[in-house]
Structures are given as structure tokens and as C-alpha cells.
Design a protein around this motif. Structure first.
Motif, PDB file in Angstrom:
ATOM      1  N   ARG A   1      -8.194  18.002 -41.082  1.00  0.00           N
ATOM      2  CA  ARG A   1      -7.052  17.311 -40.452  1.00  0.00           C
ATOM      3  C   ARG A   1      -6.659  17.948 -39.127  1.00  0.00           C
ATOM      4  O   ARG A   1      -6.383  17.238 -38.149  1.00  0.00           O
ATOM      5  N   TYR A   2      -6.653  19.279 -39.071  1.00  0.00           N
ATOM      6  CA  TYR A   2      -6.095  19.934 -37.891  1.00  0.00           C
ATOM      7  C   TYR A   2      -7.150  20.492 -36.922  1.00  0.00           C
ATOM      8  O   TYR A   2      -6.809  20.866 -35.797  1.00  0.00           O
TER       9      TYR A   2
ATOM     10  N   SER B   1     -14.300  15.584 -47.765  1.00  0.00           N
ATOM     11  CA  SER B   1     -13.121  15.932 -46.959  1.00  0.00           C
ATOM     12  C   SER B   1     -13.081  15.160 -45.645  1.00  0.00           C
ATOM     13  O   SER B   1     -12.010  15.007 -45.043  1.00  0.00           O
TER      14      SER B   1
ATOM     15  N   VAL C   1      -9.465  20.186 -46.650  1.00  0.00           N
ATOM     16  CA  VAL C   1      -8.655  19.050 -46.197  1.00  0.00           C
ATOM     17  C   VAL C   1      -7.813  19.436 -44.982  1.00  0.00           C
ATOM     18  O   VAL C   1      -7.721  18.686 -43.998  1.00  0.00           O
ATOM     19  N   LEU C   2      -7.219  20.632 -45.025  1.00  0.00           N
ATOM     20  CA  LEU C   2      -6.386  21.075 -43.905  1.00  0.00           C
ATOM     21  C   LEU C   2      -7.220  21.318 -42.646  1.00  0.00           C
ATOM     22  O   LEU C   2      -6.806  20.948 -41.537  1.00  0.00           O
TER      23      LEU C   2
ATOM     24  N   ALA D   1      -8.289  22.326 -50.917  1.00  0.00           N
ATOM     25  CA  ALA D   1      -7.098  22.272 -50.068  1.00  0.00           C
ATOM     26  C   ALA D   1      -7.401  22.789 -48.659  1.00  0.00           C
ATOM     27  O   ALA D   1      -6.989  22.190 -47.654  1.00  0.00           O
ATOM     28  N   GLY D   2      -8.139  23.899 -48.576  1.00  0.00           N
ATOM     29  CA  GLY D   2      -8.477  24.451 -47.265  1.00  0.00           C
ATOM     30  C   GLY D   2      -9.350  23.508 -46.455  1.00  0.00           C
ATOM     31  O   GLY D   2      -9.164  23.366 -45.232  1.00  0.00           O
TER      32      GLY D   2
END
Length: 388
Positions: free
Chosen positions: A198-199, A247, A194-195, A191-192
Motif C-alpha cells: 500500500r505505501y 498482496s 499488505v502495508l 500484515a507487513g
């Protein structure tokens, strides 16, 4: 130390260049050459390169990059679909191989614990050899490539689970806590990642995509950073590198990164296979030669048949089932790691450890020959089989 390391690299790569040239003229696969060169020049051979542990540590970067590049070319949706297809094949085959290894160890008089670890080390196939000898077009664009990669990754997860259990059995409660932490850290790391992609990474790639040096640097930093986070989380650097790759697999810049990292990956993989040969103690061969040869022959014969049978029961074609079975007919680099961990935690003796190592090296050599001379691969000696 700097001069010593440069001298080591000179011996390895100059020697590899010479024997690789001879091997190509003699129509021999190069992976075999690197292993034999390590055995000849290592501390148990001519002793020209004595610090094999240093080479092995450097070479582990090659495995990290290999998994990172693999993740770069796999879409998350496709990976989940493949995992659903290969789960039962991987689990059933692993049990069969473990029972076969346990039986061979029992016949040659090893202890119950040693037999259990010998059997466990037989469960896995080599991610490095399997992917290295798979044509790129098959690896990324065909159903057989997806199945094979899915099975190898599932085995990698099982191998990490086994390693954690070995450490727990030897160390007690603290390691059980580490095992629990690793189960929690996996989804958090995914999860970390992917975030962050993205950002943070995606905007940076989009803004500076024309500066190739920066893209290359950012990709390596991302790969090694997530790999190190995975290690701290109780997983492995290899799993972290794969998560780092997948990712950013959906990013338009992923193919560019993959293309530019391949030479760096190959550099470290040459070191890996050299260290594999150099770390083997040749003086123990008389003690473990017979069981190692029998164990290797049984695994080389059993694995293709079992994989073919399971894949055919899953409605895969006859040709595809044999192709995957033959490509996964060897033991794994994780077999060597299991032997190393089990020996250093006093769960098995020196002979059992070298039995596992010898069987793995024999299967590496013979399996490479089988694939190079009979199946499509990037380093085939026949023009009709050479694909990349």
C-alpha cells in the motif's frame, strides 16, 4: 563451473525440445516426457547430468513463481470464502488417504514410524500438476477453479505443518521453538506485506508503470524477497511467494505482471520435472516395485472417489466433483519432500523413502495421462479438450 552449468542446461533443454517434439507427434503429455528424460539422463541412467541436486535447487524457483502467479490472480475475499468451503473436505480426505497409506505400508512390513510417514505423504495432491493442467479460464474465473486452488493451498499448509513436525521430532526443543515462531510469523508477514504494498509498491508501480523492465524487476524482487522472509520466519518460500502475489492482486498492474512472468515460470518448471526424474535411484526398483505400484494404484483410484463423494455432499454438481477428483488424483511434490526430510533425519529407511518417491512419480505420470486425454487442459492433444 559456469561452463558446466551451461552444458547442463544445453543437455536438458535440447533434450527436452527433441523428445517433446516426438511426444507431441506421438500424442503424449509433455510433463511425462520431462520426468522420463530426467530418469534417462540423470546419475542413475546415462549419467549425462550428474548434479541433479543443483538442478533441483534452481528448479525450486519455478514453484515459487507458480505460487506467486497464483496469488496474483486471487482476490483476498474470494480466497477466504473458498477456504471456508473446502476446509472439511481437505481435512476428511487427508485422514482417509493417510489411513490407506499406513495400511499399505503395514502390509509390506515397514515399521510403525515408516507407515505413519508413508500414510502422511499420501495426504496431498500436486499443486504443480493440478494448476499446470487447469485451463486459465477455469483457474481464475470459475467456481471449480476456486475450489481446486483452495484445496491445494489448504493441503500446502498441512504439508508445511507436517514438515515442521518431522523436523521437531528429529531435532528436539529448538525445532519446537521454530514451530511456535512460524505460527506467529504468518500473520505478521501477511500484515507487513499488505502495508508495504500500500505505501511503497503501489506508489512505485503508479509512478513508473510505463517502464516495463522496472515493473518486471520490482515484481521479481518482491516475490523472492517475501519468499525469503517467509523462510526465515519458519514458513516456506512457497507460502511467502503466495502471500507476495495475493498482496498485490488488487493492483491494476497485476495482470501485466502475471503475463510477463509465465515464460520464466515454465522455464524453471521444466527443470523441476527433469530433477524429479533424475533424482530417482533406478537400482532400488526391484525392491519397492510391487508396493509402489499397489500404493499408486490405490491412491489413483481412491482420491477421485473420495473427493467426488465429499464434494457431492457439499452440494457440488456431479460433473464438477468428478473433474476436481480426477485432477487431484496424484500424490504431491510435498510427498517427495517429506520422504527426503524423513530419510535425512533417520526417521525412515532408504526403501521406505524410495517407496514414497516411486508411488508419487507413478501417480504423476498416470494422472497426467488421465487429465490430458479426458479433461480440458492447456496441453490437450485433442482440439476439443484444449483450453487455455
Amino acid at each position: 563451473m559456469e561452463h558446466h552449468l551451461i552444458q547442463i542446461f544445453f543437455l536438458i533443454f535440447t533434450g527436452a525440445a527433441v523428445v517433446a517434439s516426438l511426444a507431441l507427434f506421438g500424442r503424449q503429455p509433455l510433463l511425462v516426457v520431462y520426468i522420463l528424460l530426467g530418469a534417462a539422463m540423470g546419475p542413475h541412467g546415462l549419467a549425462w547430468v550428474t548434479d541433479v541436486q543443483l538442478i533441483a535447487e534452481i528448479a525450486s524457483i519455478g514453484i515459487i513463481f507458480l505460487l506467486f502467479l497464483l496469488g496474483l490472480d486471487m482476490q483476498p475475499q474470494a480466497l477466504l470464502r473458498v477456504f471456508r468451503q473446502v476446509t472439511h473436505v481437505t481435512l476428511i480426505s487427508s485422514v482417509i488417504f493417510a489411513l490407506a497409506g499406513y495400511g499399505i505400508g503395514y502390509l509390506f512390513g515397514f515399521s510403525a514410524t515408516e507407515n505413519l510417514i508413508i500414510g502422511t505423504s499420501m495426504m496431498f495432491s500436486s499443486t504443480i500438476i493440478g494448476i499446470k493442467l487447469l485451463p486459465t479460464t477455469v483457474l481464475h474465473h470459475r467456481h471449480s477453479g476456486e475450489l481446486m486452488v483452495g484445496m491445494l493451498l489448504m493441503q500446502d499448509f498441512l504439508a508445511i505443518f507436517v514438515l515442521l513436525m518431522l523436523i521437531s521430532a528429529a531435532s528436539g526443543g529448538d525445532s519446537y521453538m521454530r514451530f511456535a515462531v512460524s505460527l506467529i510469523s504468518l500473520p505478521l508477514l501477511i500484515a507487513g506485506s499488505v502495508l508495504m504494498v500500500r505505501y511503497i509498491l503501489q506508489p512505485l508501480f503508479a509512478r513508473f508503470d510505463r517502464i516495463g523492465e522496472y515493473v518486471f524487476l520490482l515484481a521479481i524482487g518482491w516475490c523472492l524477497g517475501i519468499a525469503e522472509l517467509a523462510e526465515y520466519g519458519g514458513l516456506s518460500r512457497e507460502i511467502g511467494a503466495f502471500i507476495a502475489g495475493i498482496s498485490i492482486a488488487t493492483s491494476p498492474i497485476a495482470p501485466y505482471i502475471a503475463l510477463n512472468l509465465k515464460p520464466l515460470r515454465d522455464f524453471f518448471l521444466i527443470l523441476f520435472f527433469f530433477a524429479l526424474g533424475g533424482g530417482f535411484d533406478l537400482s532400488l526398483i526391484p525392491h519397492i516395485a510391487l508396493p509402489a505400484i499397489i500404493l499408486a494404484i490405490i491412491m489413483l483410484s481412491l482420491k477421485p472417489v473420495v473427493y467426488h463423494w465429499l464434494l457431492r455432499n457439499q452440494s457440488e454438481s456431479h460433473g464438477l466433483a468428478w473433474d476436481i477428483g480426477l485432477r487431484l488424483g496424484q500424490n504431491s511434490e510435498f510427498s517427495l519432500l517429506i520422504a527426503y526430510v524423513a530419510f535425512n533425519t533417520s526417521l525412515i529407511g532408504n526403501n521406505a523413502s524410495h517407496l514414497i518417491q516411486a508411488a508419487a512419480i507413478i501417480t504423476f505420470l498416470i494422472s497426467s495421462y488421465i487429465v490430458v486425454f479426458n479433461l480440458t487442459n492447456p496441453i490437450a492433444l485433442k482440439d476439443t479438450l484444449r483450453r487455455d
